[in-house]
Each structure stands twice: as C-alpha cells, then as structure tokens.
Design a protein around this motif. Structure first.
Motif, PDB file in Angstrom:
ATOM      1  N   ALA A 333       0.734  -1.228  -0.247  1.00  0.00           N
ATOM      2  CA  ALA A 333       0.130   0.322   0.018  1.00  0.00           C
ATOM      3  C   ALA A 333       1.070   1.240  -0.162  1.00  0.00           C
ATOM      4  O   ALA A 333       2.072   1.041   0.220  1.00  0.00           O
ATOM      5  CB  ALA A 333      -1.095  -0.156   1.163  1.00  0.00           C
ATOM      6  N   SER A 334      -0.215   3.105  -0.005  1.00  0.00           N
ATOM      7  CA  SER A 334       1.191   4.062  -0.226  1.00  0.00           C
ATOM      8  C   SER A 334       0.724   3.786   1.506  1.00  0.00           C
ATOM      9  O   SER A 334       0.062   3.736   2.101  1.00  0.00           O
ATOM     10  CB  SER A 334       0.103   4.565  -0.753  1.00  0.00           C
ATOM     11  N   ASP A 335       2.026   4.561   2.008  1.00  0.00           N
ATOM     12  CA  ASP A 335       2.074   4.829   3.441  1.00  0.00           C
ATOM     13  C   ASP A 335       0.789   5.948   3.247  1.00  0.00           C
ATOM     14  O   ASP A 335       1.115   7.730   2.878  1.00  0.00           O
ATOM     15  CB  ASP A 335       3.766   5.125   3.617  1.00  0.00           C
ATOM     16  N   VAL A 342       0.324   9.399  -0.740  1.00  0.00           N
ATOM     17  CA  VAL A 342       1.509  10.057  -2.019  1.00  0.00           C
ATOM     18  C   VAL A 342       0.479   9.154  -3.122  1.00  0.00           C
ATOM     19  O   VAL A 342       0.481   8.343  -3.268  1.00  0.00           O
ATOM     20  CB  VAL A 342       2.297  10.416  -1.878  1.00  0.00           C
ATOM     21  N   LYS A 343       0.435   9.676  -4.466  1.00  0.00           N
ATOM     22  CA  LYS A 343       0.349   8.911  -5.581  1.00  0.00           C
ATOM     23  C   LYS A 343       1.250   9.843  -6.497  1.00  0.00           C
ATOM     24  O   LYS A 343       2.364  10.562  -6.507  1.00  0.00           O
ATOM     25  CB  LYS A 343      -0.747   9.405  -6.671  1.00  0.00           C
ATOM     26  N   GLY A 344       1.213   8.559  -7.692  1.00  0.00           N
ATOM     27  CA  GLY A 344       2.163   8.605  -9.014  1.00  0.00           C
ATOM     28  C   GLY A 344       3.786   8.785  -8.882  1.00  0.00           C
ATOM     29  O   GLY A 344       4.490   9.150  -9.537  1.00  0.00           O
ATOM     30  N   GLY A 375      -3.063   5.150  -6.065  1.00  0.00           N
ATOM     31  CA  GLY A 375      -4.263   4.474  -4.766  1.00  0.00           C
ATOM     32  C   GLY A 375      -3.240   3.771  -3.853  1.00  0.00           C
ATOM     33  O   GLY A 375      -2.591   4.171  -3.486  1.00  0.00           O
ATOM     34  N   GLY A 376      -4.620   3.739  -2.770  1.00  0.00           N
ATOM     35  CA  GLY A 376      -3.762   2.782  -1.712  1.00  0.00           C
ATOM     36  C   GLY A 376      -3.536   1.983  -1.301  1.00  0.00           C
ATOM     37  O   GLY A 376      -2.165   1.515  -1.107  1.00  0.00           O
ATOM     38  N   ARG A 377      -3.903   1.091  -2.337  1.00  0.00           N
ATOM     39  CA  ARG A 377      -3.397  -0.410  -1.832  1.00  0.00           C
ATOM     40  C   ARG A 377      -3.376  -0.411  -3.327  1.00  0.00           C
ATOM     41  O   ARG A 377      -3.772  -0.487  -4.316  1.00  0.00           O
ATOM     42  CB  ARG A 377      -4.860  -1.486  -2.570  1.00  0.00           C
TER      43      ARG A 377
END
Length: 421
Positions: A333-335, A342-344, A375-377
C-alpha cells in the motif's frame, strides 16, 4: 468460436480475474475496464458508466464479468440482461445483500440465518441511549457502501458513541451513513467463505482468511484488506459443512423463496465462535484481496463456471479442483492509507520476481512505459508454497524486491494460520 470477455473494475481482484480468464482455451481476448497499470487491453470506461459499458460489450461481443460492488448495486446486470448481453453477477435486487447492510440483517433475521443481535437507527441520540443500555460491546455499521471502511468495531461505550457521531452526525461516509446498525460485537475467529451460485445451487470456492486492519496484529482502522491466504485451517471440513448448509445454501434458497434469483459470487464474512459460524456481512462479489490467492490455486477453467452460473447449469459441472498448495497475498500500500497518501511514485523491481510469485496490480497506472502508484492499495504480491510457512516466506521474499518511495505493508499476513499447525 472463441469468447471475448470484458472484466469490469480496476483493482487487484479484477487483475486476478482477467489473468485467470485469459488462460482459458475458450477465450480470445480479455478486456478490462477501466483496468490498471498491470492489466492488458484496458478500456477507458468508468465502472459507473453502464451505458458505455453495455455499448462496448455489444460491439465487441463480450461475455461480461463484474468485479466490484458499485456497478452491481447500480443494476449493471439488469441493464445487460435487458439487452440480451451475457453477464456474470447478481441482479440489483440480489446485490442488496451488500449494498444495504440493513436489508441484509433483516433478511438474515426473517430467514433464521445466524448473525449477531442488532438494532437500526437514524437518530444519533436514540442510538447512543441504546448503547448505554447494553452490557456488551458493539459494532457500528453504515448501512450503505463505504469501500470496506464503514464498519467500526468498538471496545467501549465511548468508542461506540464516537462511531455513531462519525457516521450519523459527521457523515464521514456520506449518504451511506444515513442509517446505521448497532450490533453485538461477536468475538472469535474471522474467515471468508465464498461460493459460486447459479440461483439454484452454490459451489464453495477455496477457503481463505482476510486481514482487514492496517497494522500488524490486527491493530488500527479497517481497510479494504491488507492481505489474505488460502486455504485457511480455521475452516475445517466440519465447519465448512455447517457454513455451507446453515448460511450459503439457506441464503440462496431464501432469496429464491423471496422471488430473487442469486447468480454470481456469494461471499459470507464469517465469525466463528464456539465452533459455530455467524454472518458478519455479505458481499455479492469475489473478495479483494481473497480473490488473488484463491485464483492462484484454481486448477480449473474459471470461464466454464462463469458460463454455467449465468445459464443456471452449475449442477452439471464437476466440483472445482485446487492446487495442493497454499497461496498468500500481501498488499503493498501507499504509506498513509487508509487516510491520505502520495500518488504518482515510480515502482521498480517487477523483473526480479520469481515464478513462485505473481504481482497483481490495483492502484497503479502506466505512464510512458513506467508503472506508478495511483491509489491506496497499490499491488497484491501473491505466492504459492507447499506449506503455509513456505508460501509466507516466498511472498515476503517477493515483496522485498518491489520498491517505491512510500511503500507500506503488513509483516504478519498468514501468521494467524500458522498457529493451527
């Protein structure tokens, strides 16, 4: 003539379904709409744009498979059926089992399907007064769809009152929280039981266990799922038979008795207490991330079973066969997920993954040939092993090779299962 397939959705579940369906000797092309950075033949149509999805399926002669709950709740199956387009999934009426937790709880109550005691509220003060009258802890649930986050498990009356305020007063989940359920908190062991139905019978899929909370040891808030493994020793043969008879078969039969034919995946989130199963919630689609390890273990042509479900012919199909291996999926996942993140960010390391593992994409997109987080996941790294311990080691070896700046994952996926050996 070979079939074209349209898989609707953009998550790890949809990547896994597309991956498995593309292996069928009866399938020519699998399209995914809108798809993600890992899926092929992406079609840039949102899952809520039912008219455009139907138009694409018609023009490309597609058999459609619906992954997520939102288009099912919006009636995509009913729309396609009216146009004589073949589509796998439940009708809008059947999807109420997931789209309205209140409808589902009342359905279980009137059909004597085991579930926790509950009351329904649209007034915060009345809900708080009710909580203060109880001598047990509760779970507070938003009625509508909330992307897996509308359930708050409470350890005290104060936490329950805070949850009521969050959902009913602050409207954290919008209109999905116009009404709430306050139900008895059942403590025990949680597992996922997913079956495939054609409206008459339901065939069990492999058992699995999800890990909903964001942190190790099941701490922190609920998420869409941080990992899963299959099969789970939590559900032995005796318990599986109880779940099948008391919950799955009874649900399909009761729906039919109420004039609703349930076709598609029926998912029961189960709490096991004193070796008896209780329904925590229904989903009307394959779980995510449970789909990823289940699909990795499939030793049969999934397309055949989808067709049989749509045509009402599952009774003529053999029981599905499964690889005699364990599979574990760890979500990267994104921390900051499930809140802000954060994305990208560019992701690397895909080329170093061994044959024992596969990376299913979720919150990714491809930009100029590079995969970036979106995304988040973000990813569901999934690996096989001859034992659960080996599968866990294999999957964590693979997760180490995938990197980006703000990567996060739980370190204990599957550990619950090891306690049974």
């Amino acid at each position: 003539m070979l079939a074209n397939i349209l898989v609707v959705g953009s998550g790890g579940r949809e990547h896994a379904l597309s991956w498995k369906l593309s292996q069928s000797s009866k399938v020519e092309t699998v399209f995914t709409s809108p798809g993600n950075g890992g899926t092929e033949n992406n079609v840039p149509i949102d899952v809520t744009n039912l008219d455009e999805l139907a138009d694409f399926a018609q023009k490309n002669n597609c058999f459609t498979v619906v992954g997520p709950e939102v288009p099912l709740a919006a009636g995509i199956v009913d729309k396609f059926n009216k146009l004589n387009l073949k589509i796998f999934g439940p009708s809008q009426m059947a999807a109420q089992l997931e789209s309205s937790k209140i409808w589902a709880k009342n359905f279980m109550k009137r059909n004597d399907i085991p579930t926790a005691r509950f009351e329904i509220f649209d007034d915060a003060q009345k809900a708080e007064d009710y909580v203060n009258s109880l001598e047990y802890n509760v779970v507070v649930k938003a009625d509508g769809l909330a992307a897996g986050k509308g359930v708050i498990v409470c350890n005290s009356n104060n936490e329950a009152i805070s949850a009521i305020q969050t959902i009913l007063v602050k409207k954290t989940f919008g209109d999905a929280g116009n009404r709430i359920i306050v139900e008895e908190r059942l403590d025990g062991i949680e597992a996922s039981y997913i079956a495939l139905s054609d409206g008459e019978i339901a065939i069990p899929m492999a058992s699995s266990q999800d890990h909903k909370r964001i942190f190790d040891n099941d701490d922190g808030p609920n998420t869409g799922g941080m990992g899963a493994y299959s099969p789970t020793p939590v559900i032995d043969d005796v318990l599986a038979e109880k779940i099948q008879k008391k919950i799955i078969d009874k649900t399909i039969r009761s729906m039919k008795n109420e004039g609703i034919v349930f076709k598609g995946f029926l998912y029961a989130g189960i709490m096991i207490r004193d070796n008896e199963p209780y329904v925590l919630e229904y989903n009307v689609r394959m779980g995510d991330p449970e789909c990823q390890p289940i699909v990795m273990r499939m030793d049969f042509d999934l397309y055949d079973y989808f067709v049989a479900s749509v045509e009402g012919k599952l009774s003529s199909m053999p029981l599905p066969s499964w690889k005699n291996q364990y599979a574990v999926c760890v979500v990267l996942a994104s921390d900051g997920y499930p809140e802000s993140y954060v994305k990208g960010e560019e992701i690397s390391g895909f080329d170093s993954i061994s044959n024992q593992a596969y990376v299913f994409h979720a919150g990714t997109k491809k930009i100029d040939g590079k995969i970036v987080s979106d995304g988040g996941r973000v990813l569901g790294v999934t690996a096989l092993g001859e034992s659960l311990e080996i599968a866990i080691n294999n999957v964590y070896d693979a997760t180490e090779k995938i990197t980006w700046a703000h990567k996060y994952c739980r370190k204990d996926i599957g550990k619950k299962g090891l306690a049974y050996f």
